[in-house]
Design a protein around this motif. Structure first.
Motif, PDB file in Angstrom:
ATOM      1  N   ASP A 137       0.831  -1.203   0.000  1.00  0.00           N
ATOM      2  CA  ASP A 137       0.000   0.000   0.000  1.00  0.00           C
ATOM      3  C   ASP A 137       0.870   1.259   0.000  1.00  0.00           C
ATOM      4  O   ASP A 137       0.613   2.210  -0.749  1.00  0.00           O
ATOM      5  N   ALA A 138       1.888   1.269   0.872  1.00  0.00           N
ATOM      6  CA  ALA A 138       2.778   2.435   0.945  1.00  0.00           C
ATOM      7  C   ALA A 138       3.509   2.629  -0.370  1.00  0.00           C
ATOM      8  O   ALA A 138       3.644   3.766  -0.872  1.00  0.00           O
ATOM      9  N   GLN A 139       3.992   1.540  -0.971  1.00  0.00           N
ATOM     10  CA  GLN A 139       4.693   1.645  -2.247  1.00  0.00           C
ATOM     11  C   GLN A 139       3.755   2.095  -3.360  1.00  0.00           C
ATOM     12  O   GLN A 139       4.134   2.906  -4.219  1.00  0.00           O
ATOM     13  N   THR A 140       2.532   1.580  -3.343  1.00  0.00           N
ATOM     14  CA  THR A 140       1.571   1.955  -4.379  1.00  0.00           C
ATOM     15  C   THR A 140       1.218   3.434  -4.293  1.00  0.00           C
ATOM     16  O   THR A 140       1.157   4.134  -5.316  1.00  0.00           O
ATOM     17  N   ASP A 141       0.994   3.916  -3.076  1.00  0.00           N
ATOM     18  CA  ASP A 141       0.656   5.329  -2.903  1.00  0.00           C
ATOM     19  C   ASP A 141       1.770   6.234  -3.430  1.00  0.00           C
ATOM     20  O   ASP A 141       1.509   7.254  -4.067  1.00  0.00           O
ATOM     21  N   ALA A 142       3.022   5.855  -3.149  1.00  0.00           N
ATOM     22  CA  ALA A 142       4.151   6.678  -3.602  1.00  0.00           C
ATOM     23  C   ALA A 142       4.398   6.528  -5.095  1.00  0.00           C
ATOM     24  O   ALA A 142       5.063   7.372  -5.702  1.00  0.00           O
ATOM     25  N   THR A 143       3.851   5.468  -5.709  1.00  0.00           N
ATOM     26  CA  THR A 143       4.031   5.238  -7.141  1.00  0.00           C
ATOM     27  C   THR A 143       3.003   6.003  -7.974  1.00  0.00           C
ATOM     28  O   THR A 143       3.245   6.298  -9.150  1.00  0.00           O
ATOM     29  N   GLU A 144       1.869   6.340  -7.399  1.00  0.00           N
ATOM     30  CA  GLU A 144       0.765   6.937  -8.159  1.00  0.00           C
ATOM     31  C   GLU A 144       1.165   8.169  -8.975  1.00  0.00           C
ATOM     32  O   GLU A 144       0.682   8.338 -10.105  1.00  0.00           O
ATOM     33  N   PRO A 145       2.035   9.069  -8.482  1.00  0.00           N
ATOM     34  CA  PRO A 145       2.420  10.219  -9.321  1.00  0.00           C
ATOM     35  C   PRO A 145       3.115   9.832 -10.630  1.00  0.00           C
ATOM     36  O   PRO A 145       3.240  10.673 -11.525  1.00  0.00           O
ATOM     37  N   LEU A 146       3.543   8.580 -10.740  1.00  0.00           N
ATOM     38  CA  LEU A 146       4.232   8.143 -11.948  1.00  0.00           C
ATOM     39  C   LEU A 146       3.278   7.671 -13.032  1.00  0.00           C
ATOM     40  O   LEU A 146       3.699   7.461 -14.176  1.00  0.00           O
ATOM     41  N   TYR A 147       2.004   7.474 -12.690  1.00  0.00           N
ATOM     42  CA  TYR A 147       1.043   7.013 -13.684  1.00  0.00           C
ATOM     43  C   TYR A 147       0.941   8.047 -14.808  1.00  0.00           C
ATOM     44  O   TYR A 147       0.766   9.237 -14.576  1.00  0.00           O
ATOM     45  N   GLY A 148       1.060   7.560 -16.029  1.00  0.00           N
ATOM     46  CA  GLY A 148       1.005   8.446 -17.175  1.00  0.00           C
ATOM     47  C   GLY A 148       2.356   8.959 -17.629  1.00  0.00           C
ATOM     48  O   GLY A 148       2.455   9.580 -18.699  1.00  0.00           O
ATOM     49  N   GLU A 149       3.401   8.729 -16.820  1.00  0.00           N
ATOM     50  CA  GLU A 149       4.751   9.138 -17.203  1.00  0.00           C
ATOM     51  C   GLU A 149       5.382   8.097 -18.130  1.00  0.00           C
ATOM     52  O   GLU A 149       4.969   6.936 -18.165  1.00  0.00           O
ATOM     53  N   ASP A 150       6.392   8.528 -18.846  1.00  0.00           N
ATOM     54  CA  ASP A 150       7.151   7.615 -19.712  1.00  0.00           C
ATOM     55  C   ASP A 150       8.203   6.923 -18.860  1.00  0.00           C
ATOM     56  O   ASP A 150       9.142   7.568 -18.381  1.00  0.00           O
ATOM     57  N   VAL A 151       8.051   5.632 -18.622  1.00  0.00           N
ATOM     58  CA  VAL A 151       8.927   4.867 -17.737  1.00  0.00           C
ATOM     59  C   VAL A 151       9.372   3.599 -18.449  1.00  0.00           C
ATOM     60  O   VAL A 151       8.565   2.917 -19.087  1.00  0.00           O
ATOM     61  N   ASP A 152      10.660   3.267 -18.336  1.00  0.00           N
ATOM     62  CA  ASP A 152      11.184   2.008 -18.887  1.00  0.00           C
ATOM     63  C   ASP A 152      11.288   0.915 -17.823  1.00  0.00           C
ATOM     64  O   ASP A 152      11.171  -0.270 -18.132  1.00  0.00           O
ATOM     65  N   LEU A 153      11.562   1.315 -16.582  1.00  0.00           N
ATOM     66  CA  LEU A 153      11.712   0.354 -15.491  1.00  0.00           C
ATOM     67  C   LEU A 153      11.274   1.015 -14.188  1.00  0.00           C
ATOM     68  O   LEU A 153      11.723   2.119 -13.867  1.00  0.00           O
ATOM     69  N   LEU A 154      10.391   0.349 -13.468  1.00  0.00           N
ATOM     70  CA  LEU A 154       9.947   0.807 -12.152  1.00  0.00           C
ATOM     71  C   LEU A 154      10.660  -0.035 -11.093  1.00  0.00           C
ATOM     72  O   LEU A 154      10.604  -1.270 -11.143  1.00  0.00           O
ATOM     73  N   VAL A 155      11.327   0.626 -10.153  1.00  0.00           N
ATOM     74  CA  VAL A 155      12.108  -0.077  -9.131  1.00  0.00           C
ATOM     75  C   VAL A 155      11.523   0.211  -7.752  1.00  0.00           C
ATOM     76  O   VAL A 155      11.339   1.373  -7.374  1.00  0.00           O
ATOM     77  N   TRP A 156      11.231  -0.845  -7.014  1.00  0.00           N
ATOM     78  CA  TRP A 156      10.857  -0.750  -5.606  1.00  0.00           C
ATOM     79  C   TRP A 156      12.016  -1.311  -4.767  1.00  0.00           C
ATOM     80  O   TRP A 156      12.811  -2.130  -5.250  1.00  0.00           O
ATOM     81  N   PRO A 157      12.117  -0.914  -3.506  1.00  0.00           N
ATOM     82  CA  PRO A 157      13.272  -1.317  -2.701  1.00  0.00           C
ATOM     83  C   PRO A 157      13.155  -2.727  -2.132  1.00  0.00           C
ATOM     84  O   PRO A 157      12.140  -3.420  -2.320  1.00  0.00           O
ATOM     85  N   GLU A 158      14.176  -3.133  -1.435  1.00  0.00           N
ATOM     86  CA  GLU A 158      14.141  -4.378  -0.665  1.00  0.00           C
ATOM     87  C   GLU A 158      13.011  -4.297   0.364  1.00  0.00           C
ATOM     88  O   GLU A 158      12.752  -3.250   0.954  1.00  0.00           O
ATOM     89  N   GLY A 159      12.333  -5.416   0.564  1.00  0.00           N
ATOM     90  CA  GLY A 159      11.260  -5.436   1.556  1.00  0.00           C
ATOM     91  C   GLY A 159      10.046  -4.637   1.149  1.00  0.00           C
ATOM     92  O   GLY A 159       9.309  -4.146   2.007  1.00  0.00           O
ATOM     93  N   SER A 160       9.802  -4.515  -0.142  1.00  0.00           N
ATOM     94  CA  SER A 160       8.683  -3.695  -0.611  1.00  0.00           C
ATOM     95  C   SER A 160       7.377  -4.465  -0.698  1.00  0.00           C
ATOM     96  O   SER A 160       6.323  -3.862  -0.947  1.00  0.00           O
ATOM     97  N   LEU A 161       7.408  -5.786  -0.517  1.00  0.00           N
ATOM     98  CA  LEU A 161       6.215  -6.616  -0.605  1.00  0.00           C
ATOM     99  C   LEU A 161       5.970  -7.326   0.726  1.00  0.00           C
ATOM    100  O   LEU A 161       6.901  -7.738   1.408  1.00  0.00           O
ATOM    101  N   ASP A 162       4.680  -7.500   1.045  1.00  0.00           N
ATOM    102  CA  ASP A 162       4.315  -8.099   2.332  1.00  0.00           C
ATOM    103  C   ASP A 162       4.450  -9.613   2.321  1.00  0.00           C
ATOM    104  O   ASP A 162       4.711 -10.218   3.370  1.00  0.00           O
TER     105      ASP A 162
END
Length: 507
Positions: free
Chosen positions: A250-275
């Protein structure tokens, strides 16, 4: 004119050598982040060497113990953040004891080498070279044993913010450590021998100083760019953090939302980003696919995974269709953090602490690299960034950019994240590659191949970085020759000391 003989008595009585060793530890700690006054590494090294010169084995052991325990106690004080003083004290004392045992060899070099090779030029050049090589040997020893070692405090790593850092792109970090100690030991010999009256004797320290200060970055070739988004969710990812199900994603998704619609080649989340393990959780897998679809790019995430009854710290590439089969497991799980070596023995000593570590991670064996639309991305998970073999393997597999995923949540409010960030910066310089260093809680940065910062997220704040990250090809001398230089210094130093001992006894 007869060449002066250097006296073999200690330069300092033990009553002064021990405070000098303590001062060396204090100054050395200040050369590392967060203070990062890199120039203090030189007087710190000088104080320790002066305290060791002329000592017997027992005196050298005492000097090394004072220096080692105090230095590591200060440098890794962050380990007491959650687990309390016992693990911090145990690590500091262990590393201090190993340091103390290793510096005895430096003392022996100061005793044997002048007897074996009594010419003034041998004492001026050969002796400092052997001392510096033995220093590197000590770093390799402490960084590889026991339980995989603790290569956190190599001298060269203190220079991430200094003009000397470029040397690592030619020699590797161990080569930089060698040159730093060589310069200090050389200056000490000039003073001891009173050689400032011989202008020729001053050429060597001047040359080494110029090399350290003016060496350019080893050239690599620009090969394009990759638009990378890195997200710092600042979620409850600490070992003892209270959390609800799906609170990390949830925390990662919320911080990712501003990227929706941007031109992105690779999205990176950190270690321990999944429950949970997304390979065993359909709901989590669907959310990851949805995020990859919304961003329009594959997602590089990380979680604890289980395969064949074994647990791994795993980074995986995820697309809108699901897992694409590219995974990398952490190569060096942290002892007493991600697994407990000799559990029965240590459980008998501290059952309450050892009992907190329930999951035993298995070291990975798959390559630390993924392919993103034909671009090779080198990986290192958390503390793997300090191990040369992981970085070298990624470079050998053709990595054009490096991504380091980490979770610093257990060390909130300490300088651990800045120390790790300095290591990431040195890796960028050493390899000639851009680095994306992304943490759950910060500090996260995109770093150019020359070590300068492109963009940054402060610790304790959620946010996202989006940059056209430069890709580079070609291997630096530090990558190709660095391991050979390190091996030559380790075995060359030991061999020279052994030969010096035999020759001194014959003389």
């Amino acid at each position: 004119m007869p060449e002066p003989r250097v006296p073999q008595r200690p330069l300092l009585p033990l009553s002064l050598a021990l405070p000098a060793a303590a001062m060396a530890a204090l100054l050395m700690n200040l050369s590392y982040p967060s203070t990062a006054v890199w120039v203090l590494a030189f007087p710190a090294t000088a104080l320790l060497l002066v305290a060791l010169i002329g000592r017997g084995a027992g005196g050298a052991l005492a000097v090394g113990l004072v220096y080692g325990v105090l230095f590591f106690g200060l440098l890794v004080s962050f380990t007491s953040r959650y687990l309390g003083p016992l693990p911090w004290a145990a690590l500091s004392v262990l590393e201090g004891v190993l340091t103390a045992a290793a510096v005895i060899l430096i003392t022996l070099a100061y005793r044997w080498m002048p007897r074996a090779f009594p010419s003034v030029w041998a004492r001026l050049l050969l002796l400092p070279a052997v001392v510096a090589a033995l220093w590197v040997g000590r770093e390799v020893f402490v960084g590889s044993w026991p339980y995989g070692g603790f290569p956190w405090a190599r001298l060269g790593m203190s220079q991430a913010e200094s003009p000397l850092a470029h040397v690592a792109s030619w020699t590797g970090v161990s080569g930089l450590s060698f040159l730093m100690v060589f310069l200090v030991a050389l200056v000490i010999q000039v003073v001891r021998e009173r050689l400032w009256r011989r202008p020729a004797a001053l050429i060597a320290p001047v040359v080494v100083t110029v090399v350290l200060l003016l060496t350019p970055l080893f050239p690599t070739t620009t090969s394009g760019s990759l638009r990378i988004a890195a997200v710092q969710g600042n979620g409850p990812s600490g070992y003892f953090d209270e959390r609800e199900p799906y609170s990390l994603i949830d925390a990662q998704t919320d911080a990712t939302e501003p990227l929706y619609g941007e031109d992105v080649d690779l999205l990176v989340w950190p270690e321990g980003s999944l429950d949970f393990d997304p390979f065993q959780s359909d709901s989590l897998a669907r959310r990851m696919s949805a995020i990859a679809s919304r961003v329009g790019a594959p997602l590089l995430a990380n979680a604890a995974t289980e395969r064949d009854g074994l647990f791994y710290n795993t980074s995986m590439l995820w697309t809108e269709e699901g897992a694409d089969g590219q995974v990398h497991d952490k190569r060096h799980p942290v002892p007493f953090g991600e697994y407990v070596p000799d559990r029965a023995f240590f459980n008998a000593l501290a059952p309450d602490l050892i009992g907190l570590i329930q999951r035993e991670y298995t070291p990975g064996s798959n390559p630390p690299v993924i392919d993103v639309d034909g671009v090779k991305v080198g990986l290192a998970i958390c503390f793997d960034v300090i191990y040369d073999d992981v970085i070298s393997e990624g470079m050998a597999d053709g990595a054009e950019v490096l991504v380091f995923q980490t979770n610093n949540a257990d060390f909130r409010g300490t300088n651990e994240n800045l120390q790790q960030l300095a290591v990431a910066r040195m890796r960028a310089i050493e390899t000639g590659r851009s680095v994306v260093n992304i943490s759950t809680v910060g500090t996260s940065q995109v770093i150019r191949a020359d070590g300068t910062t492109v963009s940054s997220l402060d610790a304790g704040k959620a946010g996202a970085l989006l940059e056209d990250v430069e890709l580079r090809s070609g291997l630096t001398a530090g990558v190709v020759l660095g391991p050979w230089i390190q091996g030559l210094l380790v075995w060359g130093g030991l061999g020279a000391l052994a030969f010096g001992c035999l020759r001194a006894r014959r003389r």
